[in-house]
Design a protein around this motif. Structure first.
Motif, mmCIF file in Angstrom:
data_model
loop_
_atom_site.group_PDB
_atom_site.id
_atom_site.type_symbol
_atom_site.label_atom_id
_atom_site.label_comp_id
_atom_site.label_asym_id
_atom_site.label_seq_id
_atom_site.Cartn_x
_atom_site.Cartn_y
_atom_site.Cartn_z
ATOM 1 N N ARG A 182 -6.355 15.010 1.891
ATOM 2 C CA ARG A 182 -6.198 16.463 1.824
ATOM 3 C C ARG A 182 -7.469 17.193 2.263
ATOM 4 N N GLU A 183 -8.623 16.578 2.038
ATOM 5 C CA GLU A 183 -9.893 17.238 2.362
ATOM 6 C C GLU A 183 -10.339 17.010 3.808
ATOM 7 N N ARG A 184 -9.645 16.175 4.537
ATOM 8 C CA ARG A 184 -10.046 15.917 5.924
ATOM 9 C C ARG A 184 -9.645 17.079 6.812
ATOM 10 N N ALA A 193 0.863 -1.188 0.000
ATOM 11 C CA ALA A 193 0.000 0.000 0.000
ATOM 12 C C ALA A 193 0.892 1.227 0.000
ATOM 13 N N SER A 194 0.666 2.099 -0.959
ATOM 14 C CA SER A 194 1.539 3.269 -1.129
ATOM 15 C C SER A 194 1.257 4.371 -0.123
ATOM 16 N N GLY A 195 0.244 4.182 0.712
ATOM 17 C CA GLY A 195 -0.081 5.175 1.728
ATOM 18 C C GLY A 195 -1.575 5.388 1.811
ATOM 19 N N ALA A 196 -1.958 6.449 2.515
ATOM 20 C CA ALA A 196 -3.363 6.846 2.518
ATOM 21 C C ALA A 196 -3.683 7.508 1.179
ATOM 22 N N ASP A 197 -4.960 7.563 0.857
ATOM 23 C CA ASP A 197 -5.399 8.195 -0.377
ATOM 24 C C ASP A 197 -5.260 9.714 -0.220
ATOM 25 N N ILE A 198 -4.252 10.315 -0.878
ATOM 26 C CA ILE A 198 -3.909 11.720 -0.634
ATOM 27 C C ILE A 198 -5.027 12.686 -1.016
ATOM 28 N N PRO A 199 -5.697 12.537 -2.168
ATOM 29 C CA PRO A 199 -6.805 13.461 -2.458
ATOM 30 C C PRO A 199 -7.884 13.437 -1.376
ATOM 31 N N GLU A 200 -8.194 12.241 -0.870
ATOM 32 C CA GLU A 200 -9.177 12.123 0.198
ATOM 33 C C GLU A 200 -8.635 12.721 1.495
#
Length: 262
Positions: free
Chosen positions: A85-87, A76-83
């Motif tokens: 970023r909005e948190r 897994a490359s990490g958390a979903d960055i676009p998602e």
């Protein structure tokens, strides 16, 4: 869980719906869960977290070994960055990823993480929640969160030092550098390395070894191992007291003695 659901959960079948972020194969003594979002290198989004919660509910009801892996040469490359970023602050306080990974860590039976390629950020933190981690030589694992203006709040800040020690964990978290396979093995972040084509076989070999043991003793061992230091030795002795009265203990010890006499 109903009898029908329990029987379905034990069947060696793959979940329908190829679009699921988590492909699940069920066997009688284990479950293999594969992170599968190839377009984003298996980045962990809300749907993945929801799928992990559903899987944990199943494995809490019907305890089995869990093998976690990733599709396409990546864990897994990490958390979903676009998602991500909005948190906002309220999302942080909800512990969206942290609570899911805690649930994975607290499953009754052992969790084996089979790591290939990138295991970064939230992917690394999911791996840290496993009891056993093995990897391929292409592993790249670490927590680059501070470079993105956040911290590793889904387990790295407390689990990583339990795995590799305070000094090493502090250096890794504060620099955000990535650890490659040989170093990960040397510092105890993973317990063994295997060629990519042999990784899942190695995970299954570990699961086979665990599955041969008494499930109740395995569950008790995991629970006691994860107990805080101040709980020992009371936690060990209480768990042992229960096992000393179990029919399985008498059966296994009797068989052992009979084999020795032959």
């Amino acid at each position: 869980m109903t009898d029908a659901a329990a029987n379905a959960a034990a069947d060696p079948a793959v979940d329908p719906g190829g679009a699921s972020p988590l492909r699940i194969e069920r066997r009688p003594d284990r479950v293999i869960a594969t992170l599968d979002r190839p377009a984003v290198r298996n980045a962990i989004d809300q749907r993945t977290i929801d799928a992990l919660h559903l899987l944990c509910a199943e494995l809490e009801a019907i305890p089995r070994i869990l093998i976690l892996t990733g599709a396409g040469g990546v864990f897994a490359s990490g958390a979903d960055i676009p998602e991500l970023r909005e948190r906002r602050a309220d999302d942080a306080r909800r512990g969206i990823n942290a609570n899911a990974f805690i649930r994975v860590a607290e499953l009754p039976m052992p969790v084996i993480a089979a790591l290939d390629g990138y295991a970064l950020g939230g992917g690394a933190e999911l791996a840290y929640a496993a009891d056993i981690r093995i990897a391929t030589p292409s592993l790249k694992i670490g927590n680059p969160e501070t470079g993105l203006g956040i911290l590793a709040a889904a387990g790295a800040s407390w689990r990583l030092k339990e795995i590799v020690g305070d000094a090493r964990a502090a250096e890794l978290l504060l620099t955000g550098r990535t650890v490659e396979a040989d170093e990960a093995l040397a510092i105890g972040l993973v317990s063994s390395l295997h060629p990519q084509e042999a990784l899942l076989d190695a995970a299954h070999a570990i699961a086979d070894r665990i599955a041969r043991n008494d499930p109740a003793a395995t569950i008790a061992t995991k629970r006691v191992f994860r107990a805080p230091r101040e709980a020992h030795p009371a936690a060990d002795l209480e768990a042992q007291a229960v096992l000393f009265e179990s029919p399985e203990k008498f059966r296994r010890m009797t068989e052992f003695l009979e084999r020795k006499q032959k």
